[in-house]
Design a protein around this motif. Structure first.
Motif, short mmCIF file in Angstrom:
data_model
loop_
_atom_site.label_atom_id
_atom_site.label_comp_id
_atom_site.label_asym_id
_atom_site.label_seq_id
_atom_site.Cartn_x
_atom_site.Cartn_y
_atom_site.Cartn_z
N MET A 165 0.84 -1.20 0.00
CA MET A 165 0.00 0.00 0.00
C MET A 165 0.88 1.25 0.00
N LYS A 166 0.64 2.12 -0.96
CA LYS A 166 1.40 3.37 -1.06
C LYS A 166 0.77 4.42 -0.14
N LYS A 167 1.59 4.98 0.76
CA LYS A 167 1.10 5.94 1.74
C LYS A 167 1.89 7.24 1.66
N ILE A 168 1.18 8.35 1.80
CA ILE A 168 1.83 9.65 1.91
C ILE A 168 1.37 10.29 3.21
N ASN A 169 2.32 10.67 4.04
CA ASN A 169 2.03 11.28 5.33
C ASN A 169 2.42 12.75 5.29
N LEU A 170 1.44 13.62 5.48
CA LEU A 170 1.66 15.07 5.50
C LEU A 170 1.71 15.56 6.94
N VAL A 171 2.71 16.34 7.27
CA VAL A 171 2.82 16.88 8.63
C VAL A 171 2.81 18.39 8.56
N ALA A 172 1.72 18.99 9.05
CA ALA A 172 1.57 20.44 9.04
C ALA A 172 2.13 21.04 10.33
N GLY A 173 2.02 22.35 10.44
CA GLY A 173 2.69 23.06 11.52
C GLY A 173 1.84 23.41 12.71
N GLY A 174 0.79 22.63 12.98
CA GLY A 174 -0.02 22.87 14.17
C GLY A 174 0.77 22.60 15.44
N PRO A 175 0.15 22.81 16.61
CA PRO A 175 0.87 22.62 17.88
C PRO A 175 1.50 21.24 17.98
N LYS A 201 -1.93 13.79 -6.54
CA LYS A 201 -1.39 13.52 -7.87
C LYS A 201 -0.41 12.36 -7.88
N GLN A 202 0.06 11.95 -6.70
CA GLN A 202 1.00 10.82 -6.63
C GLN A 202 0.26 9.48 -6.62
N ASN A 203 -1.08 9.53 -6.60
CA ASN A 203 -1.93 8.33 -6.62
C ASN A 203 -1.60 7.32 -5.52
N PRO A 204 -1.57 7.76 -4.27
CA PRO A 204 -1.36 6.81 -3.18
C PRO A 204 -2.66 6.09 -2.83
N ASN A 205 -2.56 5.07 -2.00
CA ASN A 205 -3.75 4.42 -1.47
C ASN A 205 -4.27 5.14 -0.24
N LEU A 206 -3.35 5.77 0.51
CA LEU A 206 -3.70 6.40 1.78
C LEU A 206 -2.90 7.68 1.96
N ILE A 207 -3.60 8.74 2.39
CA ILE A 207 -2.96 9.99 2.79
C ILE A 207 -3.33 10.25 4.24
N ARG A 208 -2.33 10.44 5.07
CA ARG A 208 -2.57 10.83 6.45
C ARG A 208 -2.10 12.27 6.63
N ILE A 209 -2.89 13.05 7.37
CA ILE A 209 -2.54 14.44 7.64
C ILE A 209 -2.37 14.61 9.14
N PHE A 210 -1.18 15.02 9.56
CA PHE A 210 -0.87 15.27 10.96
C PHE A 210 -0.60 16.77 11.16
N LYS A 243 -12.97 17.25 2.56
CA LYS A 243 -14.23 17.06 1.84
C LYS A 243 -14.04 17.35 0.35
N ARG A 244 -13.38 18.45 0.04
CA ARG A 244 -13.24 18.86 -1.36
C ARG A 244 -12.36 17.91 -2.15
N PHE A 245 -11.35 17.34 -1.51
CA PHE A 245 -10.42 16.46 -2.21
C PHE A 245 -10.81 14.99 -2.09
N TYR A 246 -12.04 14.73 -1.63
CA TYR A 246 -12.46 13.33 -1.49
C TYR A 246 -12.26 12.59 -2.80
N ASN A 247 -11.70 11.39 -2.68
CA ASN A 247 -11.47 10.53 -3.84
C ASN A 247 -11.74 9.10 -3.41
N LYS A 248 -12.65 8.42 -4.09
CA LYS A 248 -13.04 7.08 -3.65
C LYS A 248 -11.89 6.09 -3.70
N ASN A 249 -10.83 6.42 -4.45
CA ASN A 249 -9.70 5.52 -4.57
C ASN A 249 -8.57 5.85 -3.59
N ILE A 250 -8.69 6.96 -2.88
CA ILE A 250 -7.64 7.39 -1.96
C ILE A 250 -8.26 7.68 -0.59
#
Length: 214
Positions: A1-11, A91-100, A118-125
């Motif tokens: 499973m291809k995963k992309i983990n995004l880490v933003a700058g919250g607390p 655009k990288q077509n992962p199976n899972l994106i996690r946002i931290f 909600k706006r970026f909902y994709n049934k394949n991701i």
């Protein structure tokens, strides 16, 4: 499973242990100060996005010393750093994106991040927003299975469209059958699974599921 983990700058105190989500199939992406958080937890991001207005001179040197690839944008732009990073991730077509790192602190950022999901909902991701206490995910009409997790006792279903129709919950402490809920309804807050697995289904609308722990 291809995963992309995004880490933003919250607390940073709301970040879980990121190493728990690290494996050979994961690509890590920093968003503004989130790139610093990644390095502090021993993970070198593949790339980092942002205007980096919340990064100090010392932190910028920290990123440079680890050869982090920075994709820099002007502070004056029509999209948030998180939106730009999520757009790249899709655009990288992962199976899972996690946002931290996308909760806590500024309420406007939290609301924007939920609506971006909600706006970026994709049934394949599959897209999940995760912090130390919560996991959130957006769903479109269908029938879904949900497994009981002791560490996430509470499960809430929140409409993020004008109406969610035909919602049915089975295997829950507070079941529902073909119920209609309006935007702003609190009917489905703080439910709990009473079996190892339950189901939820609905026929129209957009639903946000949040799994929480105290």
């Amino acid at each position: 499973m291809k995963k992309i983990n995004l880490v933003a700058g919250g607390p940073s105190y709301l970040l879980p242990e990121l190493g728990d989500y690290h494996d050979s199939h994961s690509t890590w992406v920093g968003i503004d100060k989130g790139a610093v958080y990644l390095l502090e937890q021993g993970i070198i991001p593949h790339i980092a996005f942002g205007d980096f207005d919340s990064v100090t001179i010392e932190e910028k040197l920290f990123l440079d010393n680890h050869s982090v690839k920075l994709t820099t944008f002007q502070a004056e732009k029509d999209a948030t750093d998180t939106e730009l990073a999520l757009s790249w991730a899709i655009k990288q077509n992962p199976n899972l994106i996690r946002i931290f790192g996308a909760t806590g602190g500024r309420l406007d950022h939290l609301l924007a991040n939920l609506h971006i999901m909600k706006r970026f909902y994709n049934k394949n991701i599959q897209i999940k927003l995760i912090d130390r206490y919560n996991q959130a995910e957006v769903f479109l009409p269908d029938c879904y299975k949900v497994d009981k997790k002791e560490e996430y006792k509470y499960i809430s279903f929140i409409p993020i469209s004008e109406e969610v129709s035909g919602i049915t919950l089975t295997g829950f402490k507070y079941p529902l059958n073909n119920c209609h809920i309006q935007l702003g309804s609190t009917l489905c807050i703080s439910n709990e699974l009473i079996h190892a697995q339950g189901t939820f289904s609905f026929t129209s609308g957009i639903l946000l599921m949040i799994r929480s722990k105290d």
